[in-house]
Structures are given as C-alpha cells and as structure tokens.
Design a protein around this motif. Structure first.
Motif, short mmCIF file in Angstrom:
data_model
loop_
_atom_site.label_atom_id
_atom_site.label_comp_id
_atom_site.label_asym_id
_atom_site.label_seq_id
_atom_site.Cartn_x
_atom_site.Cartn_y
_atom_site.Cartn_z
N PRO A 83 0.94 -1.32 0.00
CA PRO A 83 -0.04 -0.02 -0.02
C PRO A 83 0.77 1.03 0.20
O PRO A 83 2.09 0.98 0.18
CB PRO A 83 -0.69 -0.11 1.49
CG PRO A 83 0.08 -0.99 2.27
CD PRO A 83 0.81 -1.82 1.25
N GLY A 85 2.54 4.33 1.35
CA GLY A 85 3.16 4.59 2.69
C GLY A 85 4.19 3.35 3.05
O GLY A 85 4.69 3.75 4.17
N VAL A 128 -3.84 10.40 -0.73
CA VAL A 128 -3.35 9.76 0.42
C VAL A 128 -3.57 8.25 -0.05
O VAL A 128 -2.58 7.57 0.49
CB VAL A 128 -4.12 9.99 1.51
CG1 VAL A 128 -3.72 9.01 2.76
CG2 VAL A 128 -3.64 11.43 2.21
N ASP A 129 -4.29 7.81 -0.98
CA ASP A 129 -4.58 6.42 -1.06
C ASP A 129 -3.46 5.88 -2.13
O ASP A 129 -3.14 4.77 -1.89
CB ASP A 129 -6.12 6.31 -1.65
CG ASP A 129 -6.50 4.81 -1.85
OD1 ASP A 129 -5.90 3.90 -1.12
OD2 ASP A 129 -6.81 4.54 -3.07
N ASP A 132 2.64 8.14 -1.83
CA ASP A 132 3.46 8.13 -0.82
C ASP A 132 3.47 9.49 0.05
O ASP A 132 3.70 9.73 1.05
CB ASP A 132 4.59 7.19 -0.78
CG ASP A 132 4.57 5.78 -1.10
OD1 ASP A 132 4.09 5.08 -0.12
OD2 ASP A 132 4.71 5.52 -2.15
N ALA A 149 -5.28 11.68 5.56
CA ALA A 149 -4.23 10.65 6.26
C ALA A 149 -4.46 10.07 7.41
O ALA A 149 -4.44 8.82 7.56
CB ALA A 149 -2.83 11.22 6.06
N ALA A 152 -7.48 7.64 7.16
CA ALA A 152 -7.08 6.57 6.50
C ALA A 152 -6.08 5.60 7.19
O ALA A 152 -5.70 4.26 6.82
CB ALA A 152 -6.55 6.62 5.07
N LYS A 154 -2.94 6.06 7.86
CA LYS A 154 -1.53 6.32 7.03
C LYS A 154 -0.69 7.60 7.66
O LYS A 154 -1.27 8.45 8.12
CB LYS A 154 -1.89 6.33 5.63
CG LYS A 154 -2.66 5.21 5.01
CD LYS A 154 -2.66 5.34 3.44
CE LYS A 154 -3.24 3.89 2.89
NZ LYS A 154 -3.53 3.98 1.51
N ARG A 155 0.44 7.51 7.20
CA ARG A 155 1.28 8.71 7.13
C ARG A 155 2.01 9.21 5.64
O ARG A 155 2.49 8.32 5.18
CB ARG A 155 2.57 8.37 8.11
CG ARG A 155 3.03 9.46 8.63
CD ARG A 155 4.26 9.21 9.68
NE ARG A 155 4.79 10.38 10.39
CZ ARG A 155 6.08 10.47 10.89
NH1 ARG A 155 6.63 9.35 10.67
NH2 ARG A 155 6.56 11.64 11.67
N HIS A 156 1.41 10.34 5.60
CA HIS A 156 1.57 10.92 4.14
C HIS A 156 2.72 11.54 4.06
O HIS A 156 2.88 12.58 4.99
CB HIS A 156 0.26 11.30 3.63
CG HIS A 156 0.61 11.81 2.28
ND1 HIS A 156 0.22 11.08 0.98
CD2 HIS A 156 0.59 13.16 1.69
CE1 HIS A 156 0.39 11.74 0.03
NE2 HIS A 156 0.78 12.86 0.39
N SER A 190 0.17 12.71 11.29
CA SER A 190 -0.31 11.93 10.02
C SER A 190 0.28 12.43 8.67
O SER A 190 0.25 11.51 7.85
CB SER A 190 -1.87 12.05 9.98
OG SER A 190 -2.16 13.41 9.25
#
Length: 293
Positions: A83, A85, A128-129, A132, A149, A152, A154-156, A190
């Motif tokens: 994915p 990230g 973000v999806d 990276d 982020a 989701a 995640k860390r963008h 994030s």
C-alpha cells in the motif's frame, strides 16, 4: 531491443517505445546525479504513466516515481505490491524483488510514488490512497491532507515548495515556509515532513542557477536547525536543472531532481539549453503509421 507499443501490433498509427533506451538514459542521468550526491525521481506522466516505462525508470536507478495525474498513480500503485506509505518514513523503497527480475507490467514492492502537485480539496483522500508523498504549497491543503491521512490510518509524506521566481507554486516568504515545516513536523502526526523543493523553468521561464537553488539549500538548513534533524529531500527542480549539474555548478545541499522529459523524449537539453549529456538518446519514441495515398 525491448519495446512497448501499448496497443495491438496490427493497428496504426501506433507509438513504439524503446524501453532499453529509457533505461539507459536513466542510468546515464542517475550516474551524473550520484556524483553530486543527488537521487532521481522518475516522472512518468510524459508517457501516460505506462507501467513498462515506469519499470524501465526503476531499473535504470530511479529512487521513486511521480506524476501529476492521480489516475496514473493509481495504475502504478496497482502494479506494485504494498500500500501507499509502505516505504515511509525512511525515504527509501521497502525491500523487494530486484526490478530486473519483474515482469514488464509490474513494479517493485514498496516503490515510492509521489503526486507532483498540490491535491485539490476533493482529491485529498485519493492522493493519500495512491501516493506516498505529495508536493504542498498551502496550509489549508496541508490540513486537508493530514485529515485524509488520519482517516485512512496512514502517514503521508509532504514536500513543501518554495517559489524562487517562476510563479508556478510554493511559498513566497521563506519564514512562512519555515513556520509551515515546523508545524507539520510537530503538530501533524499523520504527515511526514520529507523536505522542501522548488519548480523552475516552467510558468515564468526562470532558469535554475547556483544563486536561486542556493537559496533553497539555505532554507533547508534553517528548517533542519528548527526541527532538529536533517531533511530527507531537498528537491532542486526538474530537467531544466540538469545543465547546472552538468556544468558542475549545482550548489551543495540539493539532494533530489525530478526528471521526466530528460529521459523520455530528451530533446529539451540539446534544443533549448544547448547541452548534450553523454549516454542520453532522443529516439526512445517512434510513431509508426501507414501511407494511404
């Protein structure tokens, strides 16, 4: 000769792409960059984000891939295992099978993908999806990206842009840029503050010089002092920055260039800048058609 047509072999007109030439061009430019401690991000948008072209860039030595088109990044993401990230926060791709052992329609697992522009408010979640990291030049957009982020999980990564006169994008005031960088580093968990960058030779036709890129390097040092760590990336422009590098005039502190045209059609340097780089060819693309009368 490794080629890619992107369409049926029996239909015309068709574009034939020599992937071997692109890979060789990337090798030549990454070698030039490496002598100055610079890595290269391969910009795939000029080839429509085609996976075989992007894979050739990775085989040639690109440390990451980028496009300004979210749809293209989605295609590249689907071609890579892992994915968005997966390669952060270290700044390098995750371990994967060697690129030269993968099929032409696959990318190495964990290859970093970047969005080469600020995402619109309606695009933050998509950015973000699939990406990276992204280029950022506005506090409101940073907040929207951080919120997307966080939702989701995640860390963008973000690269904050400094305008050096080209008027395309970025903060005009250096102190405001430093303040935004500190805010991302300390108050937006994030997001991963990767570094800063600039764009030249575009809207305002301001060419890269030792002086203006020297300003970028100087601001990067101010930010590093403010946040207490070195920046992962100081991105000194695109193909238009290569003449400066070839002349040995690139200021210290620039660590990355974002190159697309310089390895794809490779015509700007000889035609507009009167610079020829050894090992770089301009014949990777051939348009084939039938004569009908």
């Amino acid at each position: 000769m490794s080629t890619f047509t992107g369409t049926s072999h029996t239909r015309y007109p068709r574009l034939v792409i020599d992937l071997g030439i692109i890979e060789s061009n990337v090798r030549a430019i990454t070698a030039l960059c490496a002598r100055s401690g610079i890595t290269m991000t391969g910009v795939a948008k000029g080839a429509g984000g085609r996976v075989p072209v992007a894979a050739a860039m990775v085989r040639g030595g690109c440390s990451s891939l980028a496009s300004s088109r979210i749809a293209q990044l989605r295609t590249l993401r689907e071609a890579a295992a892992g994915p968005a990230g997966a390669g952060l926060p270290g700044g390098t791709p995750a371990d994967s099978a060697p690129a030269d052992r993968l099929p032409a329609d696959r990318l190495p697992a964990g290859v970093l993908l970047g969005l080469l522009r600020i995402p619109g408010p309606s695009e933050a979640a998509d950015a973000v999806d699939v990406a990276d990291w992204s280029l950022q030049s506005d506090r409101t957009a940073l907040g929207l990206t951080a919120a997307a982020a966080e939702r989701a999980g995640k860390r963008h990564g973000v690269v904050l842009m400094l305008d050096l006169g080209d008027l395309r994008e970025g903060w005009f005031d250096e102190s405001e840029l430093v303040s935004a960088a500190v805010e991302v580093e300390r108050s937006m968990p994030s997001l991963r503050f990767r570094g800063i960058g600039t764009n030249l030779g575009c809207y305002g036709s301001i060419l890269p010089t030792a002086e203006n890129l020297g300003r970028l390097a100087a601001v990067s040092r101010r930010i590093a002092d403010a946040i207490g760590r070195p920046l992962d990336v100081v991105s000194g422009g695109a193909t238009s920055s290569l003449p400066l590098l070839a002349r040995g005039e690139m200021p210290a502190g620039i660590t990355e260039l974002r190159i697309g045209e310089g390895v794809l059609s490779a015509r700007d340097l000889p035609h507009f800048h009167r610079v020829t780089l050894p090992g770089v060819r301009s014949d990777a693309f051939t348009l084939r058609a039938e004569i009908v009368e």
